[in-house]
Design a protein around this motif. Sequence first.
Motif, PDB file in Angstrom:
ATOM      1  N   GLY A  26      31.163  55.551  17.734  1.00 32.27           N
ATOM      2  CA  GLY A  26      32.544  56.005  17.572  1.00 32.27           C
ATOM      3  C   GLY A  26      33.033  55.635  16.186  1.00 32.27           C
ATOM      4  O   GLY A  26      32.433  55.988  15.187  1.00 32.27           O
ATOM      5  N   ARG A  27      34.129  54.898  16.116  1.00 35.85           N
ATOM      6  CA  ARG A  27      34.640  54.489  14.810  1.00 35.85           C
ATOM      7  C   ARG A  27      34.084  53.138  14.364  1.00 35.85           C
ATOM      8  O   ARG A  27      34.449  52.635  13.313  1.00 35.85           O
ATOM      9  CB  ARG A  27      36.159  54.446  14.826  1.00 35.85           C
ATOM     10  N   TYR A  28      33.212  52.541  15.161  1.00 35.07           N
ATOM     11  CA  TYR A  28      32.649  51.234  14.835  1.00 35.07           C
ATOM     12  C   TYR A  28      31.223  51.377  14.294  1.00 35.07           C
ATOM     13  O   TYR A  28      30.473  52.237  14.751  1.00 35.07           O
ATOM     14  CB  TYR A  28      32.623  50.331  16.078  1.00 35.07           C
ATOM     15  N   GLU A  29      30.896  50.541  13.356  1.00 33.92           N
ATOM     16  CA  GLU A  29      29.542  50.497  12.827  1.00 33.92           C
ATOM     17  C   GLU A  29      28.872  49.211  13.282  1.00 33.92           C
ATOM     18  O   GLU A  29      29.513  48.167  13.385  1.00 33.92           O
ATOM     19  CB  GLU A  29      29.548  50.528  11.298  1.00 33.92           C
ATOM     20  N   ARG A  30      27.590  49.325  13.525  1.00 33.19           N
ATOM     21  CA  ARG A  30      26.825  48.159  13.940  1.00 33.19           C
ATOM     22  C   ARG A  30      25.478  48.189  13.243  1.00 33.19           C
ATOM     23  O   ARG A  30      24.910  49.256  13.037  1.00 33.19           O
ATOM     24  CB  ARG A  30      26.635  48.207  15.451  1.00 33.19           C
ATOM     25  N   LYS A  31      24.989  47.040  12.867  1.00 35.60           N
ATOM     26  CA  LYS A  31      23.702  46.965  12.192  1.00 35.60           C
ATOM     27  C   LYS A  31      22.606  46.671  13.205  1.00 35.60           C
ATOM     28  O   LYS A  31      22.685  45.700  13.955  1.00 35.60           O
ATOM     29  CB  LYS A  31      23.739  45.856  11.137  1.00 35.60           C
TER      30      LYS A  31
END
Length: 124
Positions: A96-101
Amino acid sequence: MAVAQEKKTEAKKPAKKAAKKEAIVAAQHADVAYRILVEPWITEKTHAAMADNKYAFKVTAHATKTEVKKAVEGMYKVKVEKIAMVNLPAKIKNYGRYERKQAGVRKAIITLKEGDKIEFFQGA
């Protein structure tokens, strides 16, 4: 005559000690395997490479080629000919609007001696 007999008995003792030492070293390498090898890397591509005696493993980030070789030889009782190490970089995934590594991975591609093989699957 007594001197010759003593020499013969002395020659036999180190052979037994050497066999014990090799067994201890193999056991130590098997213990190392659980710290070095994370899991087998099984995909369609690696499954096809198994026909050429090439196996892939996910390994810890700090693992070296010599550690991986000792771990595989100790755990699976095979002879390793060649090892290639690959560092796969971390990736950024969007949720969604979140980024994760997503964590990076270190992969070891192992070529075994002709005639040796590793059984990952237990057939029924």
